[in-house]
Design an enzyme around this catalytic site. Sequence first.
Site, PDB file in Angstrom:
ATOM      1  N   ARG A   1       0.949  -1.537  -0.083  1.00 28.84           N
ATOM      2  CA  ARG A   1       0.349  -0.084   0.151  1.00 28.84           C
ATOM      3  C   ARG A   1       0.702   1.461  -0.571  1.00 28.84           C
ATOM      4  NH1 ARG A   1      -5.295  -1.930   0.027  1.00 28.84           N
ATOM      5  NH2 ARG A   1      -5.643  -4.094   1.202  1.00 28.84           N
ATOM      6  N   ASP A   2       0.469   2.391  -0.868  1.00 25.35           N
ATOM      7  CA  ASP A   2       1.610   3.332  -0.935  1.00 25.35           C
ATOM      8  C   ASP A   2       0.821   4.300   0.626  1.00 25.35           C
ATOM      9  OD1 ASP A   2       2.102   5.510  -3.663  1.00 25.35           O
ATOM     10  OD2 ASP A   2       1.457   6.644  -1.561  1.00 25.35           O
ATOM     11  N   ILE A   3       2.296   5.040   0.694  1.00 27.06           N
ATOM     12  CA  ILE A   3       1.989   5.394   2.127  1.00 27.06           C
ATOM     13  C   ILE A   3       1.292   6.413   1.843  1.00 27.06           C
ATOM     14  CG2 ILE A   3       4.092   7.114   1.450  1.00 27.06           C
ATOM     15  CD1 ILE A   3       5.049   5.792   4.837  1.00 27.06           C
TER      16      ILE A   3
ATOM     17  N   ASN B   1       3.742   7.175 -13.799  1.00 26.32           N
ATOM     18  CA  ASN B   1       4.634   7.309 -13.985  1.00 26.32           C
ATOM     19  C   ASN B   1       6.046   7.752 -14.488  1.00 26.32           C
ATOM     20  OD1 ASN B   1       2.138   9.234 -13.102  1.00 26.32           O
ATOM     21  ND2 ASN B   1       2.546   8.865 -10.835  1.00 26.32           N
TER      22      ASN B   1
ATOM     23  N   VAL C   1      10.655   8.085  -7.748  1.00 23.42           N
ATOM     24  CA  VAL C   1      10.273   6.773  -7.037  1.00 23.42           C
ATOM     25  C   VAL C   1      11.075   6.658  -8.190  1.00 23.42           C
ATOM     26  CG1 VAL C   1      11.232   5.265  -5.551  1.00 23.42           C
ATOM     27  CG2 VAL C   1       9.778   6.455  -4.830  1.00 23.42           C
TER      28      VAL C   1
ATOM     29  N   HIS D   1       7.342   1.127 -11.067  1.00 19.38           N
ATOM     30  CA  HIS D   1       6.241   0.717 -10.220  1.00 19.38           C
ATOM     31  C   HIS D   1       5.247   0.857 -10.748  1.00 19.38           C
ATOM     32  CE1 HIS D   1       7.304   4.998  -8.723  1.00 19.38           C
ATOM     33  NE2 HIS D   1       6.116   4.868  -8.484  1.00 19.38           N
TER      34      HIS D   1
ATOM     35  N   HIS E   1       1.180   2.065 -10.054  1.00 16.42           N
ATOM     36  CA  HIS E   1       0.213   2.429  -9.248  1.00 16.42           C
ATOM     37  C   HIS E   1      -0.980   1.824  -9.551  1.00 16.42           C
ATOM     38  CE1 HIS E   1       2.597   6.455  -7.338  1.00 16.42           C
ATOM     39  NE2 HIS E   1       2.466   5.852  -8.939  1.00 16.42           N
TER      40      HIS E   1
HETATM   41  P1  5GP Z   1       5.994   8.103  -7.979  1.00 16.15           P
HETATM   42  O1  5GP Z   1       5.443   9.501  -7.389  1.00 16.15           O
HETATM   43  O2  5GP Z   1       7.617   8.043  -8.542  1.00 16.15           O
HETATM   44  O3  5GP Z   1       5.089   7.858  -9.283  1.00 16.15           O
HETATM   45  O4  5GP Z   1       5.128   7.297  -6.767  1.00 16.15           O
HETATM   46  C1  5GP Z   1       6.313   6.924  -5.628  1.00 16.15           C
HETATM   47  C2  5GP Z   1       4.497   7.185  -4.851  1.00 16.15           C
HETATM   48  O5  5GP Z   1       5.395   6.080  -3.606  1.00 16.15           O
HETATM   49  C3  5GP Z   1       4.110   7.821  -4.094  1.00 16.15           C
HETATM   50  O6  5GP Z   1       2.725   7.779  -4.202  1.00 16.15           O
HETATM   51  C4  5GP Z   1       5.003   7.661  -2.627  1.00 16.15           C
HETATM   52  O7  5GP Z   1       3.655   8.079  -2.207  1.00 16.15           O
HETATM   53  C5  5GP Z   1       4.994   5.987  -2.366  1.00 16.15           C
HETATM   54  N1  5GP Z   1       5.775   6.288  -0.822  1.00 16.15           N
HETATM   55  C6  5GP Z   1       7.158   6.969  -1.194  1.00 16.15           C
HETATM   56  N2  5GP Z   1       7.992   6.764   0.288  1.00 16.15           N
HETATM   57  C7  5GP Z   1       7.216   5.644   0.503  1.00 16.15           C
HETATM   58  C8  5GP Z   1       7.323   4.441   1.483  1.00 16.15           C
HETATM   59  O8  5GP Z   1       8.319   4.803   2.171  1.00 16.15           O
HETATM   60  N3  5GP Z   1       6.004   3.107   1.133  1.00 16.15           N
HETATM   61  C9  5GP Z   1       5.461   3.221   0.789  1.00 16.15           C
HETATM   62  N4  5GP Z   1       4.898   2.510   1.419  1.00 16.15           N
HETATM   63  N5  5GP Z   1       5.144   4.294  -0.500  1.00 16.15           N
HETATM   64  C10 5GP Z   1       6.057   5.604  -0.054  1.00 16.15           C
END
Ligand code: 5GP
Length: 119
Positions: A34-36, A91, A100, A104, A106
């Site tokens: 799950r997303d944090i 993304n 990140v 990945h 979503h």
């Molecule tokens: P991006 O913005 O790269 O597409 O998605 C990265 C996602 O990682 C974001 O939605 C963010 O909330 C999530 N995220 C960042 N740090 C952590 C973490 O430590 N644990 C979890 N579960 N999600 C994280």
Amino acid sequence: MTSQTPSDCLFCKIVAGEIPSDRVAESERSIAFRDISPAAPVHVLVVPRRHEPTVGALAAASGDDLTDVFLLAARVAEQEGVSDAHRMIVNTGSGAGQTVFHAHVHVLAGAAFTEGRMV
Ligand code: 5GP
Ligand code: ZN
């Protein structure tokens, strides 16, 4: 494109279990947690165990890993009861909101759909 080595990559640490996560599914090649900071009632990240910075790089490196990420994403949607109403979002690049740089997907579903488009 920002590049990170696996040793300083957040998702590599989550894959390795060095940073805790709320894991909801896994396969030999991928994990889902799950997303944090959820943007919808269902917000799960599906991550290949292999480190590649983007989904495009993952596709170039291993079609099997790319396929597995989407198979696991579909399994997560089914587990969450949203197989007929979810979005899989990728993304790519900081300009598009990637924060990140470990590939990945979503998986998003829930109330946000009633509020209009998420992308
Ligand atoms: P991006 O913005 O790269 O597409 O998605 C990265 C996602 O990682 C974001 O939605 C963010 O909330 C999530 N995220 C960042 N740090 C952590 C973490 O430590 N644990 C979890 N579960 N999600 C994280
Ligand atoms: Zn990584």
